[in-house]
Design an enzyme around this catalytic site. Structure first.
Site, PDB file in Angstrom:
ATOM      1  N   GLU A   1      -7.130  -7.727  -0.636  1.00 41.66           N
ATOM      2  CA  GLU A   1      -7.049  -7.618   0.710  1.00 41.66           C
ATOM      3  C   GLU A   1      -8.947  -7.760   0.715  1.00 41.66           C
ATOM      4  OE1 GLU A   1      -4.607  -5.827   3.662  1.00 41.66           O
ATOM      5  OE2 GLU A   1      -2.656  -6.006   2.715  1.00 41.66           O
TER       6      GLU A   1
ATOM      7  N   GLU B   1       1.020  -1.130  -0.035  1.00 42.78           N
ATOM      8  CA  GLU B   1       0.116  -0.297  -0.343  1.00 42.78           C
ATOM      9  C   GLU B   1       1.198   1.263   0.366  1.00 42.78           C
ATOM     10  OE1 GLU B   1      -2.773  -0.219   3.284  1.00 42.78           O
ATOM     11  OE2 GLU B   1      -3.925  -1.654   2.426  1.00 42.78           O
TER      12      GLU B   1
HETATM   13  C1  GAL Z   1      -3.818  -2.278   4.678  1.00 41.07           C
HETATM   14  C2  GAL Z   1      -3.162  -3.391   4.946  1.00 41.07           C
HETATM   15  C3  GAL Z   1      -3.455  -4.404   5.857  1.00 41.07           C
HETATM   16  C4  GAL Z   1      -4.169  -4.307   7.646  1.00 41.07           C
HETATM   17  C5  GAL Z   1      -4.851  -3.926   7.239  1.00 41.07           C
HETATM   18  C6  GAL Z   1      -6.216  -3.854   8.007  1.00 41.07           C
HETATM   19  O1  GAL Z   1      -4.827  -1.861   4.281  1.00 41.07           O
HETATM   20  O2  GAL Z   1      -2.640  -3.745   4.059  1.00 41.07           O
HETATM   21  O3  GAL Z   1      -1.545  -4.772   6.289  1.00 41.07           O
HETATM   22  O4  GAL Z   1      -2.957  -3.428   7.668  1.00 41.07           O
HETATM   23  O5  GAL Z   1      -5.363  -3.122   6.362  1.00 41.07           O
HETATM   24  O6  GAL Z   1      -7.728  -3.628   7.578  1.00 41.07           O
END
Ligand code: GAL
Length: 657
Positions: free
Chosen positions: A296, A143
Site C-alpha cells: 500500500e 497491519e
Molecule cells: C493503511 C491501512 C489502510 C488505510 C490507509 C490509509 O495503513 O492499511 O486500510 O487506512 O492506511 O492511509
C-alpha cells in the site's frame, strides 16, 4: 509479472460499478487487487452464517478480466454482532476504558473468542476459494499492531513472561523491581502496563511491547497455518505497517511470512517524501532478505500533519518505480476507488471522486504500461548494498519510554537521518538487524555499518560487530548506542557501554542540548541535540567541541582496530555534516556513489543490470551512462549521456557492464 493494483472494496459499491471497475482496471493494466480486507460483516453477517455469493461473483469477474487476487482475511475489523456477543474480546486501553466497535482494529488479540472467530473465517475462506483460479496470494488481516491491556491480555502476558524469564527472581532482576518496591512474589501480581501514579517501570513496558509483537504474531501464524492447510502452494502474507504505535518487530516477523509486504505512507510533501520512499524500500528489502512487495501507498494525496498534499505530475510514477528499484515485486496502493463515505472518504485512490477522467488515473494508466514493459525485469536481483544502517525495534521501543534524559529523543528520526545522509551521498544502503540470531553472519556482506541510537544491544551482537571491524569493517557508532543490555539495564563503567572498548572512548557524562542550540566543532562540523564528556582511551580525536563546558573535549573520534576503523559520534550532526562524514567513511571503506557526478536532485539505483534514474528536481538532467544500454521500458538504444526530464525517470538496462 510485476504486481500493480491495490485495495479493492467492491462491498462498498453496487454491483453495476463492478463492471466499470474491471474495465478500468484492464485499461490501467492492473494485475492484482487486495480483496475483502474489511469485509467481515459482509462475509459473515451473523455468527456462523456466510454470504459468499458476492465474493464469488467479483472473484469470477476479476478472473475473467485477467486480474489476480490477494484475498484477505477480514480479521482487522470484527463485525458489530461479534463484539456484542463477546464483550470480553473488546480491547481495554491503559486507562482501563473498554473500547467499543465503531472504527476498526477493535479487538483483543488475546481473547479466545476473537482468535477462534478469526480462525473460523480464515478456514471458511480457505475452504471456499482454495481452487479459485484468481487466487494468487493470501493477505491475512491488515497491519497488525494493536494493543490491549485487559485481564485476558494480563494472563497471556504472564505466560509469555514465564517463558522468557523462567523464574520470578530472574524477572525481578531483569526489571530492577528493587526500585520503588516493585518486587513480585507471585506471577499473578504482574500486570500489563496500565495507568499508574508516576513513571512506569521501563523494563515492564519494554517486555510488554515484545509480548504484544509475539502475541500478534501468534494470531497471524495460526491463520496462516489454517490457510496453508487448504492451499499449501499459495503464498501467505500480511501487510507490515510502520508507526511509533506499532508493537511489531518486523525483522522477526519476516521469517513467518512467505513474502514481506509493506505499507508505506511518506509524511513529507517536499523532497523528504523521496528520501522516505528510499528508506522504506531499503528497510523492506532488508526484512524480506531481498524480495518484498509494496502492498500500500497513497496514489495521490500525501498526508502531512494537519494537511493533505496532491502529488505533482510524475511523482506517483517516480515513487512507485522507486520501490520497484529497491526490490519490490510491484506497486500496490490504498486504494482502487475512492469511497463515497466512511472514515477515510477523502483518502486518495487510483479512481478518485472525480472519476477516471482525472490526472491520477491517467498517470496510473501510463505507469501500468511501463510496469507491463518492465515485466521482464521482475526477476532481476535486488540492489546490492555494501553499506548498512542498523534497525532495532526494541531500541525504538525503549527510547519511547518515559524518564529519558531528553523528551525529544527520536529513534526513528535518527535512523532516517543516517539513511538520508547516505542517500544524499548517493550510496546504496541496506539494513542489518542486531536483534536477530543471524546478525553475525549478515555482517559479511557489508564494508560499512552505521548504528544510530542502537540503545539496546546484546553481548553477542556487540562482539560480532567488534570481530567484523577487526576484519576490516568501518563502523560508525552514534550516541545513545550500546547503553543497555536487552533487558534495558545500563551497562556500567561509562557510555557507550557495549562499544566503549571497541571505540576506545569512555563518555562519563551526558549533556543533552535544547533543540535550538547549535554546537560548532573545530573541524567545521555543525552539531546539536546532544553532547557528551568523552575521554579517549585509544581513539584519535577527529573533532573537538568548541564551546561551553565541553570546549576542547573530543566530540568525534576514530580508532583503527585490526584491519578496520571504529568511529564515535558523541553529538547529533546536522544533515550536511552527517552526509559529509558518512560520505568520507564510505569512500575510506571503498564504497563509491552509485554513479559519479550525479546532481543533487537525481537518485540512481543499481539493481542487477538495471540502472534506475529518478530526477526529483524540476530541471532536465543530462546523465552519463556507464556503458551502452537500452531503455528498459521502450527498448530504445541509449548511448553516452541520457537526458531525464524534470520530474521524470528512466530505467536503463546496461549491456555487459
Ligand atoms: C493503511 C491501512 C489502510 C488505510 C490507509 C490509509 O495503513 O492499511 O486500510 O487506512 O492506511 O492511509
Amino acid at each position: 509479472m510485476l504486481f500493480f493494483g491495490g485495495d479493492y472494496n467492491p462491498e462498498q459499491w453496487p454491483e453495476k460499478v463492478w463492471d466499470d471497475d474491471v474495465a478500468l482496471m484492464r485499461q490501467a493494466g492492473i494485475t492484482m487487487v487486495s480483496l475483502g480486507i474489511f469485509a467481515w460483516s459482509h462475509l459473515e453477517p451473523r455468527e456462523g452464517e456466510y454470504e459468499f455469493g458476492w465474493l464469488d461473483r467479483i472473484m469470477d469477474r476479476l478472473h475473467d478480466g485477467g486480474i489476480r487476487v490477494a484475498l484477505a482475511t477480514p480479521t482487522a475489523s470484527p463485525p458489530p454482532w461479534f463484539t456484542l456477543a463477546h464483550p470480553s474480546a473488546l480491547p481495554v486501553n491503559a486507562d482501563g476504558v473498554r473500547l467499543t466497535h465503531g472504527s476498526r482494529d477493535t479487538y483483543c488479540a488475546s481473547a479466545p473468542a476473537y482468535r477462534a472467530a478469526a480462525r473460523r473465517i480464515a478456514a471458511a475462506l480457505g475452504e471456499r476459494y482454495a481452487g479459485h483460479p484468481a487466487l494468487a496470494m493470501w493477505h491475512v488481516h491488515n497491519e497488525y499492531g494493536t494493543d490491549c491491556r485487559c485481564d485476558l491480555t494480563a494472563e497471556a502476558f504472564r505466560t509469555w513472561l514465564r517463558d522468557r524469564h523462567g523464574d520470578l527472581d530472574v524477572l525481578n532482576e531483569a526489571w530492577t523491581t528493587a526500585f520503588w518496591s516493585q518486587r513480585y512474589s507471585d506471577w499473578s501480581q504482574i500486570m500489563p502496563p496500565r495507568a499508574t501514579q508516576y513513571l512506569p517501570n521501563p523494563a515492564q513496558v519494554l517486555d510488554f511491547r515484545r509480548f504484544l509483537s509475539d502475541e500478534l504474531l501468534g494470531a497471524f501464524t495460526e491463520q496462516r497455518d489454517v490457510l496453508r492447510s487448504f492451499t499449501p502452494d499459495i503464498p501467505v502474507t500480511t501487510n507490515f505497517v510502520q508507526g511509533g504505535w506499532v508493537s511489531v518487530d518486523h525483522a522477526r516477523w519476516a521469517a513467518e511470512v512467505d513474502l514481506v509486504a509493506v505499507d508505506h505512507y511518506p509524511d513529507s510533501a517536499g523532497p523528504g517524501a523521496e528520501e522516505e520512499t528510499a528508506f522504506a524500500g531499503d528497510l523492506a528489502r532488508g526484512w524480506g532478505g531481498g524480495s518484498w512487495l509494496l502492498m500500500e501507498t497513497a496514489p495521490n494525496l500525501i498526508y502531512t500533519p494537519g494537511r493533505m498534499h496532491a502529488k505533482e505530475p510524475g511523482r506517483l510514477t517516480r515513487h512507485s518505480l522507486g520501490y520497484v528499484a529497491r526490490g519490490s515485486r510491484g506497486a500496490m496502493y490504498f486504494q482502487w476507488r475512492q469511497p463515497r463515505g466512511g472514515a477515510e472518504l477523502f483518502h486518495s485512490a487510483l479512481v478518485p471522486h472525480a472519476g477516471a477522467d482525472s490526472p491520477v488515473f491517467r498517470e496510473a494508466v501510463g505507469l501500468g504500461r511501463a510496469l507491463k514493459n518492465l515485466a521482464t525485469t521482475a526477476g532481476a536481483a535486488p540492489p546490492a548494498a555494501r553499506i548498512a544502517v542498523a534497525w532495532d525495534a526494541p531500541s525504538w521501543w525503549a527510547l519511547q519510554g518515559a524518564g529519558l534524559p531528553a523528551a525529544d529523543i527520536d529513534y526513528l528520526a535518527a535512523v532516517r537521518q543516517a539513511h538520508r545522509a547516505l542517500f544524499r551521498a548517493k550510496r546504496q544502503t541496506g539494513f542489518v538487524f542486531p536483534g536477530l540470531e543471524s546478525f553475525p553472519e549478515s555482517l559479511g556482506a557489508y564494508s560499512m555499518i552505521v548504528l544510530p541510537h542502537l540503545y539496546l544491544v546484546s553481548d553477542r551482537a556487540a562482539a560480532a560487530l567488534g570481530d567484523w571491524v577487526a576484519a576490516g569493517g568501518h563502523l560508525v557508532v552514534g550516541y545513545l548506542s550500546g547503553i543497555a543490555d536487552p533487558a534495558g539495564r545500563i551497562r556500567l563503567g561509562g557510555y557507550p557501554g557495549a562499544f566503549r572498548d571497541l571505540l576506545g572512548v569512555r563518555a562519563v557524562e551526558w549533556h543533552p542540548q535544547p533543540p535550538e542550540t547549535t554546537l560548532l566543532l573545530d573541524d567545521g562540523t555543525v552539531a546539536g541535540r546532544w553532547a557528551e564528556r568523552v575521554e579517549t582511551a585509544g581513539a584519535a580525536t577527529v573533532a573537538l567541541y568548541t564551546s561551553g563546558v565541553l570546549a576542547g573535549a573530543p566530540a568525534i573520534t576514530r580508532r583503527e582496530v585490526g584491519a578496520g576503523v571504529a568511529w564515535y559520534l558523541s553529538t547529533g550532526l546536522d544533515d550536511d555534516s552527517l552526509e559529509r562524514l558518512l560520505g568520507t567513511v564510505a569512500s575510506e571503506a571503498g564504497v563509491g556513489p552509485v554513479l559519479e557526478g550525479l546532481p543533487r536532485d537525481v537518485e540512481a539505483v543499481r539493481r542487477d543490470d538495471l540502472l534506475y534514474l529518478f530526477n526529483h528536481g524540476p530541471v532536465a538532467a543530462s546523465l552519463p551512462l556507464p556503458g551502452p544500454a537500452v531503455d528498459a521500458v521502450t527498448g530504445r538504444p541509449l548511448h553516452g549521456a541520457v537526458t531525464v526530464a524534470g520530474g521524470g525517470c528512466l530505467i536503463a538496462r546496461l549491456s555487459a557492464v
